[in-house]
Design a protein around this motif. Structure first.
Motif, short mmCIF file in Angstrom:
data_model
loop_
_atom_site.label_atom_id
_atom_site.label_comp_id
_atom_site.label_asym_id
_atom_site.label_seq_id
_atom_site.Cartn_x
_atom_site.Cartn_y
_atom_site.Cartn_z
N PRO A 2 0.83 -1.20 0.00
CA PRO A 2 0.00 0.00 0.00
C PRO A 2 0.87 1.26 0.00
O PRO A 2 1.95 1.29 0.56
N LYS A 3 0.37 2.29 -0.62
CA LYS A 3 1.06 3.58 -0.63
C LYS A 3 0.83 4.29 0.70
O LYS A 3 -0.14 4.03 1.41
N LYS A 4 1.75 5.20 1.04
CA LYS A 4 1.68 5.89 2.32
C LYS A 4 0.36 6.65 2.50
O LYS A 4 -0.22 6.67 3.59
N TRP A 5 -0.14 7.25 1.43
CA TRP A 5 -1.36 8.04 1.56
C TRP A 5 -2.54 7.19 2.02
O TRP A 5 -3.45 7.69 2.69
N THR A 6 -2.52 5.88 1.67
CA THR A 6 -3.64 5.03 2.06
C THR A 6 -3.70 4.85 3.57
O THR A 6 -4.78 4.80 4.15
N VAL A 10 -6.90 5.82 5.75
CA VAL A 10 -7.58 4.82 6.58
C VAL A 10 -7.67 5.31 8.03
O VAL A 10 -8.70 5.14 8.69
N GLY A 11 -6.62 5.96 8.52
CA GLY A 11 -6.65 6.52 9.86
C GLY A 11 -7.72 7.60 9.99
O GLY A 11 -8.46 7.64 10.98
N LYS A 12 -7.81 8.45 8.99
CA LYS A 12 -8.83 9.50 8.99
C LYS A 12 -10.23 8.89 8.93
O LYS A 12 -11.14 9.33 9.64
N THR A 30 -17.58 0.10 -6.10
CA THR A 30 -17.84 -0.97 -5.13
C THR A 30 -16.87 -0.88 -3.95
O THR A 30 -15.76 -0.36 -4.08
N ASP A 31 -17.32 -1.41 -2.82
CA ASP A 31 -16.44 -1.43 -1.66
C ASP A 31 -15.27 -2.39 -1.86
O ASP A 31 -14.21 -2.21 -1.26
N ARG A 32 -15.42 -3.37 -2.73
CA ARG A 32 -14.31 -4.27 -3.05
C ARG A 32 -13.19 -3.53 -3.76
O ARG A 32 -12.01 -3.75 -3.50
N TRP A 33 -13.55 -2.61 -4.68
CA TRP A 33 -12.55 -1.84 -5.39
C TRP A 33 -11.84 -0.88 -4.42
O TRP A 33 -10.62 -0.72 -4.46
N VAL A 34 -12.61 -0.24 -3.54
CA VAL A 34 -12.03 0.65 -2.53
C VAL A 34 -11.03 -0.13 -1.68
O VAL A 34 -9.90 0.32 -1.45
N SER A 35 -11.42 -1.30 -1.23
CA SER A 35 -10.53 -2.13 -0.43
C SER A 35 -9.26 -2.50 -1.20
O SER A 35 -8.16 -2.46 -0.64
N ALA A 36 -9.41 -2.86 -2.46
CA ALA A 36 -8.25 -3.24 -3.28
C ALA A 36 -7.28 -2.08 -3.42
O ALA A 36 -6.05 -2.26 -3.33
N VAL A 37 -7.79 -0.87 -3.62
CA VAL A 37 -6.92 0.30 -3.74
C VAL A 37 -6.24 0.59 -2.40
O VAL A 37 -5.02 0.79 -2.34
N LEU A 38 -7.00 0.59 -1.32
CA LEU A 38 -6.44 0.90 -0.01
C LEU A 38 -5.42 -0.14 0.45
O LEU A 38 -4.51 0.18 1.22
N ASN A 39 -5.55 -1.37 -0.01
CA ASN A 39 -4.61 -2.43 0.36
C ASN A 39 -3.47 -2.60 -0.64
O ASN A 39 -2.65 -3.50 -0.49
N GLY A 40 -3.42 -1.75 -1.66
CA GLY A 40 -2.32 -1.78 -2.60
C GLY A 40 -2.42 -2.83 -3.68
O GLY A 40 -1.44 -3.12 -4.36
N HIS A 41 -3.59 -3.42 -3.87
CA HIS A 41 -3.78 -4.45 -4.89
C HIS A 41 -4.21 -3.87 -6.23
O HIS A 41 -4.12 -4.55 -7.26
N ARG A 42 -4.72 -2.64 -6.22
CA ARG A 42 -5.13 -1.94 -7.43
C ARG A 42 -4.56 -0.53 -7.38
O ARG A 42 -4.33 0.02 -6.31
N GLU A 43 -4.35 0.05 -8.55
CA GLU A 43 -3.88 1.43 -8.62
C GLU A 43 -4.75 2.22 -9.58
O GLU A 43 -5.30 1.67 -10.52
N SER A 44 -4.84 3.48 -9.30
CA SER A 44 -5.55 4.41 -10.17
C SER A 44 -4.76 5.70 -10.16
O SER A 44 -4.27 6.13 -9.11
#
Length: 66
Positions: A2-6, A10-12, A30-44
């Protein structure tokens, strides 16, 4: 990884009791996509800005309803 900004986001989200589902609804995805981005599995390319803006909008909405 995951990137530092995530981590900051998540803390906020935690401090303001914002769920992935709430964030997904605000983003129109979807919440699955949000989770994937926040966990570093997807990028945008603009996810950091979009996610931060959406969380700030949710916080603003929470403040106006209290």
């Amino acid at each position: 990884m995951p990137k530092k900004w995530t981590g900051n986001l998540v803390g906020k989200m935690h401090n303001h009791r914002i769920t992935n589902k709430m964030l997904a609804d605000e983003l129109g995805c979807t919440d699955r996509w949000v989770s994937a981005v926040l966990n570093g599995h997807r990028e945008s390319s603009n996810a950091e800005q979009q996610f931060n803006d959406a969380v700030n909008r949710i916080i603003e909405q929470q403040n106006t309803t209290e």
